[in-house]
Write a protein that holds these residues in place. Structure first.
Motif, mmCIF file in Angstrom:
data_model
loop_
_atom_site.group_PDB
_atom_site.id
_atom_site.type_symbol
_atom_site.label_atom_id
_atom_site.label_comp_id
_atom_site.label_asym_id
_atom_site.label_seq_id
_atom_site.Cartn_x
_atom_site.Cartn_y
_atom_site.Cartn_z
ATOM 1 N N ILE A 156 -0.574 5.045 1.554
ATOM 2 C CA ILE A 156 0.320 4.139 0.905
ATOM 3 C C ILE A 156 1.645 3.587 2.265
ATOM 4 O O ILE A 156 1.917 2.594 2.296
ATOM 5 N N ARG A 157 2.263 4.929 2.555
ATOM 6 C CA ARG A 157 3.495 4.404 3.290
ATOM 7 C C ARG A 157 3.900 3.446 4.472
ATOM 8 O O ARG A 157 3.796 2.711 5.123
ATOM 9 N N ALA A 158 1.550 4.432 5.456
ATOM 10 C CA ALA A 158 1.181 3.308 6.888
ATOM 11 C C ALA A 158 0.942 1.822 6.465
ATOM 12 O O ALA A 158 1.031 0.873 6.824
ATOM 13 N N ALA A 159 0.504 1.456 5.001
ATOM 14 C CA ALA A 159 -0.317 0.372 4.878
ATOM 15 C C ALA A 159 0.883 -0.753 4.949
ATOM 16 O O ALA A 159 2.602 -0.580 4.633
ATOM 17 N N ARG A 160 0.067 -1.744 5.724
ATOM 18 C CA ARG A 160 0.894 -2.967 6.239
ATOM 19 C C ARG A 160 0.452 -4.006 5.370
ATOM 20 O O ARG A 160 1.380 -5.728 5.156
ATOM 21 N N HIS A 161 -0.293 -4.339 4.771
ATOM 22 C CA HIS A 161 -1.190 -5.136 3.459
ATOM 23 C C HIS A 161 -1.401 -5.229 2.601
ATOM 24 O O HIS A 161 -0.974 -6.057 1.895
ATOM 25 N N ARG A 162 -2.470 -3.629 2.000
ATOM 26 C CA ARG A 162 -3.140 -4.456 1.071
ATOM 27 C C ARG A 162 -3.087 -2.443 0.716
ATOM 28 O O ARG A 162 -3.635 -2.001 1.746
ATOM 29 N N VAL A 163 -2.920 -2.765 -0.521
ATOM 30 C CA VAL A 163 -3.307 -1.237 -1.105
ATOM 31 C C VAL A 163 -3.852 -1.122 -2.506
ATOM 32 O O VAL A 163 -3.997 -1.746 -3.473
ATOM 33 N N VAL A 164 -5.054 -1.017 -2.295
ATOM 34 C CA VAL A 164 -5.880 -1.332 -4.040
ATOM 35 C C VAL A 164 -6.336 0.642 -4.405
ATOM 36 O O VAL A 164 -7.040 1.186 -4.042
ATOM 37 N N ILE A 165 -5.541 0.726 -5.935
ATOM 38 C CA ILE A 165 -6.006 2.010 -6.283
ATOM 39 C C ILE A 165 -6.556 1.883 -7.796
ATOM 40 O O ILE A 165 -6.240 1.382 -8.602
ATOM 41 N N ALA A 166 -7.812 2.678 -7.781
ATOM 42 C CA ALA A 166 -8.705 2.696 -8.521
ATOM 43 C C ALA A 166 -8.620 4.116 -9.584
ATOM 44 O O ALA A 166 -9.279 4.691 -8.957
#
Length: 425
Positions: free
Chosen positions: A230-240
């Motif tokens: 999550i810290r490295a994300a630049r565009h999207r994070v999707v958590i199910a």
């Protein structure tokens, strides 16, 4: 030190319709060894199918170790167990415990992993148990869930892990010197017969890390990998995730990512198998929505998945929920995958859930909180947000793998407990 292992292939298995046939086919083709770990094994059509394929493999001389959890799988009949053991299957029960006035007492620190390793060349990791409620024909309560079929060098890491877990559990159970000696002799004899083992050849382009959570050295590894992604994300994070009430640090990373412009989406239970699941998650909705996190409730059937994607390459599939039980108490296993094709496939499947089976939650949809709800939520949030600290106060013990109870002791009230212990699977 955990490191990325390259050369792997991952095949996404969505729900029991995809998962069970592949696992049973793999076991049916086993030539040397099968190791199965599961939280829940029911004596229904799925459990009986697993039972049959294990018996058939054992009859061919395949060495089989089956580990079930003493809390998650308390209802297996003496006939079910004895048929396996008489065929040579080594059945292990993780921390069985006697009942107290009819109640199961071994609630905390469960063996929640779902792993299969066949001939040290093929593995399965995910969140699917061996029960009919993972099939669509079960009805409205059928679960939505995921697993992966794995080939390549990372299987060697998973194979070594399951054998280490078996050895540790048996040593802890064999308290006498004679018992420990018998286990060491048996394990040594097995190692001497493993001339068939070879390093799996590269099978694909995916890199992977096999990550586990235990109560000794790896207490926060799975949560840490979520935070890193999550810290490295630049565009999207999707958590199910089925059971969602993470600690403060993970919530903070989600809010920070959303505030810097990352599209952060949570897919949570809209039709929960336990009312408290939705109640707990709802306490976080204001906190997350105010930072720009998008929340979707899956309303078609109970969500049981534990998966996530980040940007265009990172994914995870496993057994770990994002709640106090999984993150601070249970024994869990996830595989972290770095592969664009797999990320796109899993991301597309999650997008399909959002578009066709979910309801988006907006701040305007939330009922205005009374002073009591505000006060209650404040205390509950701050209590649970620090659960890694207070979880250490709960009883901890070395995992024990015990043989199943004698037939007279193994019979328990089948069915009555199934709803209660399947809920937190």
């Amino acid at each position: 030190m955990t490191r990325w292992v390259g050369g792997n292939r991952f095949h996404l298995l969505e729900n029991g319709e995809a998962f069970f046939p592949r696992v049973f086919e793999s076991i049916a083709g086993a030539r040397h060894e099968v190791v199965v770990e599961t939280f829940i094994l029911f004596e229904d059509k799925v459990g009986l199918a697993l039972h049959a394929v294990l018996l058939a493999a054992a009859s061919r001389g395949v060495r089989i170790d089956l580990t079930i959890d003493g809390f998650g799988s308390p209802d297996l009949s003496p006939g079910f167990i004895s048929a396996l053991t008489q065929a040579g299957v080594r059945v292990h029960v993780f921390d069985p415990a006697p009942r107290l006035w009819g109640w199961r007492t071994n609630v905390f620190r469960r063996m929640h992993r779902k792993i299969v390793v066949v001939d040290a060349k093929q593995a399965f990791v995910g969140g699917i148990n061996y029960s009919a409620d993972h099939l669509a024909d079960y009805g409205p309560e059928a679960k939505q869930d995921y697993s992966v079929e794995i080939e390549g060098p990372i299987v060697t890491v998973i194979h070594a892990f399951v054998h280490k877990a078996l050895a540790a559990g048996q040593r802890n159970a064999a308290t006498s010197f004679a018992g420990q000696l018998r286990e060491r002799i048996a394990d040594r004899a097995h190692l001497l017969t493993q001339g068939w083992r070879t390093e799996p050849a590269p099978a694909g382009e995916a890199a992977a890390i096999f990550v586990t959570r235990d109560n000794r050295k790896h207490t926060t590894d799975i949560e840490r990998h979520y935070r890193i992604a999550i810290r490295a994300a630049r565009h999207r994070v999707v958590i199910a995730n089925a059971y969602f009430f993470p600690g403060y640090r993970l919530l903070k990373e989600m809010r920070r990512a959303a505030r810097r412009g990352v599209e952060v989406r949570l897919i949570l239970q809209g039709e929960p198998d336990m009312a408290i699941v939705k109640t707990a998650a709802n306490m976080l909705y204001h906190h997350l929505l105010s930072a720009g996190v998008q929340i979707f409730e899956y309303c078609e059937r109970p969500l049981h998945g534990k998966v996530a994607v980040s940007d265009d390459a990172w994914s995870t599939v496993g057994s770990s929920n994002l709640d106090p039980l999984s993150l601070s108490l249970n024994l869990e296993a996830n595989v972290i995958i770095k592969d664009r094709a797999f990320n796109q496939l899993l991301g597309a499947r999650l997008d399909d859930l959002v578009q066709n089976s979910c309801k988006q939650i907006h701040a305007a949809d939330l009922v205005e909180w009374s002073w009591w709800r505000v006060l209650r939520s404040f205390f509950v949030f701050h209590l649970l947000s620090r659960f890694p600290a207070w979880a250490g106060w709960l009883p901890a013990h070395a995992p024990r793998l015990m043989p199943p109870a004698a037939p007279a002791e193994a019979s328990v009230n089948a069915g009555a407990d199934r709803v209660s212990h399947a809920d937190a699977a």
